[in-house]
Motif scaffolding. Structure first.
Motif, short mmCIF file in Angstrom:
data_model
loop_
_atom_site.label_atom_id
_atom_site.label_comp_id
_atom_site.label_asym_id
_atom_site.label_seq_id
_atom_site.Cartn_x
_atom_site.Cartn_y
_atom_site.Cartn_z
N GLY B 143 0.62 -1.10 -0.31
CA GLY B 143 -0.29 0.14 -0.29
C GLY B 143 0.94 1.26 -0.03
O GLY B 143 0.36 2.21 -0.91
N GLY B 144 2.05 1.13 0.67
CA GLY B 144 2.63 2.36 0.57
C GLY B 144 3.82 2.59 -0.61
O GLY B 144 3.88 3.75 -1.39
N ASN B 145 4.13 1.42 -0.98
CA ASN B 145 4.56 1.24 -2.38
C ASN B 145 3.84 2.62 -4.07
O ASN B 145 3.87 2.83 -4.74
CB ASN B 145 5.29 -0.02 -3.00
N LEU B 146 1.85 1.69 -3.89
CA LEU B 146 1.50 1.96 -4.03
C LEU B 146 1.06 4.11 -4.32
O LEU B 146 1.29 4.51 -4.81
CB LEU B 146 -0.43 1.74 -4.50
N ALA B 147 0.98 4.48 -2.61
CA ALA B 147 0.36 5.40 -2.76
C ALA B 147 2.20 6.21 -2.89
O ALA B 147 1.95 7.59 -3.07
CB ALA B 147 0.95 5.88 -1.14
N VAL B 198 -2.23 6.28 -7.23
CA VAL B 198 -0.79 5.33 -7.28
C VAL B 198 0.41 6.87 -7.14
O VAL B 198 -0.10 7.71 -8.16
CB VAL B 198 -0.60 4.89 -8.82
N GLY B 199 1.00 7.08 -6.09
CA GLY B 199 1.63 8.06 -6.35
C GLY B 199 1.48 9.39 -5.48
O GLY B 199 1.68 10.56 -5.06
N SER B 200 -0.37 8.90 -4.99
CA SER B 200 -1.36 10.42 -4.26
C SER B 200 -0.59 10.72 -2.96
O SER B 200 -1.10 11.64 -2.11
CB SER B 200 -2.57 10.29 -4.98
N GLU B 201 0.57 9.98 -2.42
CA GLU B 201 0.48 9.78 -1.15
C GLU B 201 -0.26 10.36 0.56
O GLU B 201 -0.46 10.75 1.49
CB GLU B 201 1.70 10.58 -0.89
N GLY B 202 -1.85 9.49 -0.36
CA GLY B 202 -2.18 9.14 0.46
C GLY B 202 -3.00 11.26 1.01
O GLY B 202 -4.11 10.75 1.77
N THR B 203 -3.30 11.71 -0.12
CA THR B 203 -3.82 13.16 0.08
C THR B 203 -5.26 12.67 -0.66
O THR B 203 -5.85 13.68 -0.32
CB THR B 203 -2.75 13.97 -0.49
N LEU B 204 -5.78 12.18 -1.23
CA LEU B 204 -6.45 11.46 -1.77
C LEU B 204 -7.39 10.52 -1.59
O LEU B 204 -8.67 10.34 -1.74
CB LEU B 204 -6.28 11.40 -3.74
N GLY B 205 -7.31 9.21 -1.52
CA GLY B 205 -8.14 8.65 -0.38
C GLY B 205 -7.01 7.02 0.12
O GLY B 205 -6.07 7.54 0.19
N VAL B 206 -7.67 6.87 1.13
CA VAL B 206 -6.93 5.36 1.46
C VAL B 206 -6.85 4.42 0.70
O VAL B 206 -8.12 3.87 0.23
CB VAL B 206 -7.14 4.55 3.02
N ILE B 207 -5.64 3.73 -0.29
CA ILE B 207 -5.23 2.35 -0.90
C ILE B 207 -5.63 0.92 0.19
O ILE B 207 -5.30 1.27 1.12
CB ILE B 207 -3.82 2.29 -1.70
#
Lengths: 474, 474
Positions: B143-147, B198-207
């Motif tokens: 999840g962190g890799n994706l974020a 992907v790459g939004s670093e948790g600022t748009l949603g929680v994967i």
């Protein structure tokens, strides 16, 4: 209602009077399929990014909707105006400069209006490969390919258009220019704006330029046309091809006998490469660089294993470039010859590969219930789970196909949705499928899409009615 | 201000009291680099997507900011709270189920909290490859890799994280769940929501979940540690490697002598594989399937050509899996041993590959002007144009490095910007680089990013201060 004339004057100022055409020019307002016959206020052909920006600004100020258009080869009516006569068609086809080719970085920077075949040629000129390949490559533009996230026969190895692009230049709905023309493979500095515009079908911005990825040239090929008894056998052969071909597996296409019959009947010079007919065929190709000398052996091994496993019954291996072209022509000719045969109902679906065989098996009888005598002409990119599941009319009964079209498409899409597939694998939604897509998507997903549209194009002036249906109440 | 206690009660109800931890637990509020030391209202560890949704809803209703967190291995402070004590850390590490593996489709569906090495292992168990590989793979989560759209040593062949993902499950800022868990390579039915997250670093949603791509296993390797005189020689060797290795070229990493010296000094068992020292080294690897038997020859040819061209002066070829591991350890050990050596200032930059040599050549002297004695420890993914251009303090003068840090970073970033490079190739922006990124981006680009944030998270509750700086006036 605004009076159109002040806008037309501004458009002529922006691009020159010679490049503002009448709104009934069929080349721009009727789509390739002939299904969508629109009418525009005008067709504008800017010659530079600055001119595109001026056109977009003028239309935004006049609250006039814009329809961006590339080579007008789309199959879902995403690049032609509606019938209102109030929309302006913005054709990118005068913007056809290859801005830069960098073989070391593996990038090419192009105007949106460059024809796909010209991008391929510019890459080949520096001994590189731009892998995107589709039937319309001689007339489609790279801007249209980007706007629709085009697919084609090289997706299996190289991915969809979105995987081939590194950066974009986009004119936003308010006329500002976003310069995202970066040729970097790695750039983690914020939201991926490039991928937001790719596949947005001209509804969020007008793509005017792009940096694309180039790959090592693959001058070596090993190619075979393989008879396979069933779709299940094709899938089994695919697994073998992935193992034996590894990274060299470039193409794995399928066609049914009906598709081949049409090509043999209508394509000049086409010859069945195998003696006995088969219900299904696969075109498989391994591709490699100049130093890859194991391709023929790998193909030979794959075919032997396929025959041993009963997945393949016969195969014709291309022994020369001319023989290779002939095999490819059988696959690439299908789309064109279908038109000759009369009315066609097109579907471009993705299924999970493991469900492809059962799905196809079940679909045939179900469609015969809806319209007895309907003829599925099935082909496509089985390596991607993507079938062009097209239907020809029962012989001599075009009218019946048109009447039954809604029921036939509904049956197919319902069956796709039941398998969590896609009702548009590579053609996009356009005007043809926007409503169907909305009906199969979750409310959350439609809301997310609408929120993005609203954020970038709050006045809804870019390609209204394409990709998204108008919100309720408008 | 809301009273925190009603929210804490709701959080305990949502996930169970045992999974709501105190807000000063260092494992969750201090980042891997130790630079960011925050404090949270609480750390919440939901065990399912539904629990994540309940937590997000509760925080949204209480107007309390949320910081999503995976394995907490990020390098830019994107996964830890600020010092206010008002933010809630949402740790995904209890969600570690591999939901499904489908070797035929080439997909794996996982919870966000699955550790990267466990994803790799689940793929290997069905004879497939999940290619993402990075130093922290034993503790970072997918999840962190994706974020963060993580990179690593396999990007050259397989691409960044965003190229490895097919579908996502995301909890939106209002607590609704978007189920985009589709395993389709081709799905052109609207905007690419997956790539937006992907790459939004948790600022748009929680994967909370993802469908990832698997590839054919590559059990065969040909690996060499190569001495190259200069960065320009490394780039020349890369061109040869691309030609000779073709699709098999999997890794092309660079390290300078300072980096190797640190590893030799601090990594137990590390041995210089070559007799004479060199200013620069390249780790090159070709990888293939079980049936690819030309790898050793291709590597041999590449090295001969490299020596002939003067681009390589010596090379150690791995003659056994153990030797291969030893060569890889030299490269992978660098990041860890740098910590031992004292203060380090990290930079993660991309340059156009053709400019890499000149840029590095010019950068050294420029930094000596800013801080005489500063020691660049340079390594990274030269095949992607990505350097970890890290600076160690002059011996015994850690303080000087910290004092000069803003000037040093500014000099590096200015030089990167002048070449149209990226100031964050693979680490993301987090809290560390959000302001710097904004200062190098165009106003149009920052506006676009803010418009997306506003569209999806209008109240600004997801990871505020990460990726984007707060808008002016707040």
């Amino acid at each position: 209602m605004t009076d159109p004339h002040p806008l037309l004057d501004r458009l002529r100022e922006a691009v020159g009077a010679a490049h503002v055409l009448a709104g009934d020019d069929e080349a721009y307002v009727v789509d390739w399929t002939g299904v969508h016959r629109g009418r525009a206020l005008a067709v504008v052909r800017p010659g530079s990014t600055e001119e595109v920006a001026a056109v977009v600004r003028a239309c935004a100020e006049a609250r006039t909707p814009l329809v961006p258009q590339g080579g007008n080869t789309g199959l879902v009516g995403g690049g032609v105006p509606d019938g209102s006569g109030r929309q302006v068609v913005l054709s990118l086809t005068r913007m056809r400069t290859v801005r830069e080719v960098d073989p070391v970085a593996g990038t090419i920077t192009v105007d949106a209006g460059v024809v796909l075949a010209d991008v391929q040629a510019a890459a080949a000129a520096v001994d590189r490969l731009f892998p995107m390949s589709l039937g319309s490559e001689g007339s489609c533009t790279i801007g249209g390919n980007l706007a629709t996230n085009a697919g084609g026969t090289a997706v299996l190895r190289y991915g969809m258009t979105r995987e081939l692009v590194l950066g974009l230049e986009v004119v936003l709905p308010d006329g500002r220019v976003w310069d995202g023309l970066r040729g970097l493979r790695k750039d983690n500095t914020g939201y991926d704006l490039t991928q937001l515009f790719v596949g947005s079908e001209g509804t969020l911005g007008v793509i005017t330029g792009a940096v694309l990825r180039l790959f090592p040239a693959t001058p070596r090929h090993a190619t075979a046309w393989v008879a396979v008894p069933t779709v299940a056998d094709a899938v089994a052969l695919l697994t073998l091809a992935q193992r034996e071909g590894g990274a060299h597996l470039a193409t794995f296409e399928i066609a049914n006998r009906q598709a081949l019959d049409l090509v043999l009947a209508h394509l000049p010079g086409a010859v069945d490469p195998l003696e006995a007919p088969s219900d299904w065929y696969v075109l498989v190709e391994l591709a490699g660089t100049a130093s890859d000398d194991g391709l023929d052996d790998a193909l030979e091994r794959l075919l032997s294993l396929g025959v041993e496993a009963g997945a393949a019954t016969d195969a014709a291996v291309a022994t020369s470039p001319a023989r290779r072209d002939a095999l490819w022509a059988l696959r690439e000719g299908i789309s064109e010859v279908q038109k000759v045969e009369g009315a066609t109902l097109k579907h471009d679906v993705t299924l999970p590969i493991a469900r492809l065989a059962d799905w196809t098996e079940a679909m045939g009888p179900r469609l015969q219930e809806v319209l007895p005598g309907v003829r599925p002409v099935t082909y496509g990119h089985v390596g991607d789970g993507n079938l062009h599941y097209n239907l020809n009319a029962p012989v001599g009964r075009d009218r019946d196909l048109l009447d039954a079209a809604p029921d036939l498409s509904r049956a197919i899409y319902d069956a796709v949705a039941a398998e969590h597939g896609s009702i548009s694998a590579e053609h996009g939604l356009g005007r043809t499928k926007a409503a169907a897509a909305a009906s199969y998507k979750s409310e959350v997903e439609v809301d997310l899409m609408r929120a993005l549209k609203q954020a970038l194009d709050p006045d809804g002036l870019l390609n209204p009615g394409v990709l998204l249906t108008p919100p309720a109440g408008t």
